[in-house]
Design a protein around this motif. Sequence first.
Motif, PDB file in Angstrom:
ATOM      1  N   ILE A 215       0.835  -1.204   0.000  1.00 55.52           N
ATOM      2  CA  ILE A 215       0.000   0.000   0.000  1.00 55.52           C
ATOM      3  C   ILE A 215       0.866   1.248   0.000  1.00 55.52           C
ATOM      4  O   ILE A 215       0.581   2.228  -0.705  1.00 55.52           O
ATOM      5  CB  ILE A 215      -0.942  -0.005   1.222  1.00 55.52           C
ATOM      6  N   GLU A 216       1.954   1.231   0.772  1.00 51.64           N
ATOM      7  CA  GLU A 216       2.871   2.378   0.811  1.00 51.64           C
ATOM      8  C   GLU A 216       3.436   2.665  -0.576  1.00 51.64           C
ATOM      9  O   GLU A 216       3.441   3.830  -1.027  1.00 51.64           O
ATOM     10  CB  GLU A 216       3.999   2.098   1.800  1.00 51.64           C
ATOM     11  N   ASP A 217       3.885   1.643  -1.287  1.00 51.91           N
ATOM     12  CA  ASP A 217       4.423   1.848  -2.639  1.00 51.91           C
ATOM     13  C   ASP A 217       3.366   2.410  -3.574  1.00 51.91           C
ATOM     14  O   ASP A 217       3.633   3.316  -4.377  1.00 51.91           O
ATOM     15  CB  ASP A 217       4.965   0.528  -3.186  1.00 51.91           C
ATOM     16  N   ALA A 218       2.149   1.850  -3.481  1.00 47.97           N
ATOM     17  CA  ALA A 218       1.075   2.315  -4.359  1.00 47.97           C
ATOM     18  C   ALA A 218       0.704   3.763  -4.058  1.00 47.97           C
ATOM     19  O   ALA A 218       0.454   4.555  -4.970  1.00 47.97           O
ATOM     20  CB  ALA A 218      -0.146   1.413  -4.204  1.00 47.97           C
ATOM     21  N   VAL A 219       0.682   4.121  -2.782  1.00 52.30           N
ATOM     22  CA  VAL A 219       0.320   5.487  -2.409  1.00 52.30           C
ATOM     23  C   VAL A 219       1.388   6.469  -2.869  1.00 52.30           C
ATOM     24  O   VAL A 219       1.073   7.532  -3.433  1.00 52.30           O
ATOM     25  CB  VAL A 219       0.102   5.579  -0.883  1.00 52.30           C
ATOM     26  N   PRO A 278       3.657  -0.021  20.035  1.00 54.62           N
ATOM     27  CA  PRO A 278       4.988   0.389  20.526  1.00 54.62           C
ATOM     28  C   PRO A 278       5.876   0.982  19.448  1.00 54.62           C
ATOM     29  O   PRO A 278       6.646   1.907  19.707  1.00 54.62           O
ATOM     30  CB  PRO A 278       5.581  -0.918  21.072  1.00 54.62           C
ATOM     31  N   ASP A 279       5.800   0.422  18.226  1.00 57.36           N
ATOM     32  CA  ASP A 279       6.653   0.897  17.124  1.00 57.36           C
ATOM     33  C   ASP A 279       5.785   1.387  15.970  1.00 57.36           C
ATOM     34  O   ASP A 279       5.615   0.690  14.959  1.00 57.36           O
ATOM     35  CB  ASP A 279       7.585  -0.226  16.644  1.00 57.36           C
ATOM     36  N   PRO A 280       5.208   2.579  16.078  1.00 56.88           N
ATOM     37  CA  PRO A 280       4.368   3.076  14.980  1.00 56.88           C
ATOM     38  C   PRO A 280       5.192   3.405  13.744  1.00 56.88           C
ATOM     39  O   PRO A 280       6.372   3.763  13.839  1.00 56.88           O
ATOM     40  CB  PRO A 280       3.725   4.333  15.572  1.00 56.88           C
ATOM     41  N   SER A 281       4.565   3.277  12.599  1.00 53.35           N
ATOM     42  CA  SER A 281       5.222   3.575  11.324  1.00 53.35           C
ATOM     43  C   SER A 281       4.817   4.966  10.848  1.00 53.35           C
ATOM     44  O   SER A 281       3.812   5.522  11.297  1.00 53.35           O
ATOM     45  CB  SER A 281       4.821   2.541  10.280  1.00 53.35           C
ATOM     46  N   PRO A 282       5.598   5.558   9.938  1.00 57.36           N
ATOM     47  CA  PRO A 282       5.223   6.874   9.404  1.00 57.36           C
ATOM     48  C   PRO A 282       3.941   6.769   8.581  1.00 57.36           C
ATOM     49  O   PRO A 282       3.577   5.689   8.107  1.00 57.36           O
ATOM     50  CB  PRO A 282       6.421   7.255   8.524  1.00 57.36           C
ATOM     51  N   PRO A 283       3.245   7.873   8.394  1.00 52.92           N
ATOM     52  CA  PRO A 283       2.065   7.856   7.525  1.00 52.92           C
ATOM     53  C   PRO A 283       2.410   7.384   6.123  1.00 52.92           C
ATOM     54  O   PRO A 283       3.539   7.555   5.647  1.00 52.92           O
ATOM     55  CB  PRO A 283       1.602   9.323   7.528  1.00 52.92           C
ATOM     56  N   LEU A 284       1.448   6.795   5.458  1.00 52.97           N
ATOM     57  CA  LEU A 284       1.647   6.300   4.098  1.00 52.97           C
ATOM     58  C   LEU A 284       1.899   7.470   3.153  1.00 52.97           C
ATOM     59  O   LEU A 284       1.286   8.524   3.252  1.00 52.97           O
ATOM     60  CB  LEU A 284       0.411   5.534   3.636  1.00 52.97           C
ATOM     61  N   GLY A 285       2.815   7.260   2.247  1.00 56.80           N
ATOM     62  CA  GLY A 285       3.125   8.272   1.250  1.00 56.80           C
ATOM     63  C   GLY A 285       4.334   9.123   1.566  1.00 56.80           C
ATOM     64  O   GLY A 285       4.856   9.799   0.684  1.00 56.80           O
ATOM     65  N   LEU A 286       4.793   9.094   2.818  1.00 55.12           N
ATOM     66  CA  LEU A 286       5.966   9.889   3.178  1.00 55.12           C
ATOM     67  C   LEU A 286       7.257   9.139   2.909  1.00 55.12           C
ATOM     68  O   LEU A 286       8.247   9.725   2.469  1.00 55.12           O
ATOM     69  CB  LEU A 286       5.901  10.294   4.659  1.00 55.12           C
ATOM     70  N   GLY A 287       7.250   7.838   3.193  1.00 48.49           N
ATOM     71  CA  GLY A 287       8.455   7.043   2.988  1.00 48.49           C
ATOM     72  C   GLY A 287       9.610   7.480   3.841  1.00 48.49           C
ATOM     73  O   GLY A 287      10.775   7.333   3.462  1.00 48.49           O
TER      74      GLY A 287
END
Length: 380
Positions: A215-219, A278-287
Amino acid sequence: MITASVVETLRAWRHSARPLWLVGPLLLIIAIPVADGFLPPDIHLAHLLVVAVAVTAVGAGPRATALIGALAVLALVYAGVERRTLTTESVLVELSALLAVCAFLVLFTRVRDRRERELARARSVSDAAQRVVLRPLPQRAGPVTLASKYRSAEADATIGGDLYAAARIPGSTRLLIGDVRGKGLPSISDTAIVLGAFRAAAHRRIPLPELVAYIEDAVRWGLAEFSEPREDDGERFVTAAVMDIPDDEPVVHLISCGHPPPLLLRGRARTALALTVPDPSPPLGLGVWPADADCPDSAGACYVPATFRFAHGDSLVLYTDGVSEARNADGDFYPLAERATAWADKAPGPLVEQLAADVRAYTGGVLNDDMAMIVVQRDA
């Protein structure tokens, strides 16, 4: 503030009551000339016939307005003949004014009805687009029951920058809730990109981290592909929470990409627990990843799911910041955890309806952002 649903209700009532709407104007057209014949010469009521035409124009179409207008003109002529004042300057002016008002009101009703038909077609297209882009969630998916609520911040719009979706794969149910930066109609294209990517990959039997990486790549590709030359891609992103609910395990696996933490409700204990990853990821699209992030060169390696207990009878409340950041007249945020705890024993459908109604009441009916909620309950 009159909402679109109230306007639609009033419009439907007006259309259904059109035959009854003509009773008052007809009685007025009959009563005014009759009363005029019994009044002294210096008292003249025929000029009130314009009221009958105006009332008709409010609740009827151009044909009925034209009919009542013609009857009003005939009534005025009859009253003038009866009092032998038809050729006087006063009656001629009244007759000219009545003809002009009738012509204007017929034109007005014609334009109004055409606009209503155009609006109805636009709403039909909007509803169809929502069903395609933001498909309704199933009521059941494996061992879980689902209910959702959506409201766009854009007036008369049924879709905006908030999104949700569900996918069923053998052995588990996958859910997505997200929030595109921005709100209302301008964010629909980004919403479609995220939902399209989720639906394309969620049905595959791939691990949850790989799904989020896809999803991250597609966004990132979609945001770059559909951006205007002067737009800053770095300011366009999507917060999201993606989860997997296994059928045979009382747990939920969650990856949070900068999204508000879901609430876990335990109905019997009437408690609400925020599922903070505990380990959140960055929002999608920022990379963008922290400098100390250890990400091997493989799809989804940086996305670490957190596992929480999700037992029979428990409920999950997934939401966007349009709910948690809704404010009352004093500027206080909506106390979602407190309100949800009070209704933790409700089924998903009544619970999501209760929360949505409570948010509207808390804000006085004014929402400044899109709002989306999902309630998921694991059945016994």
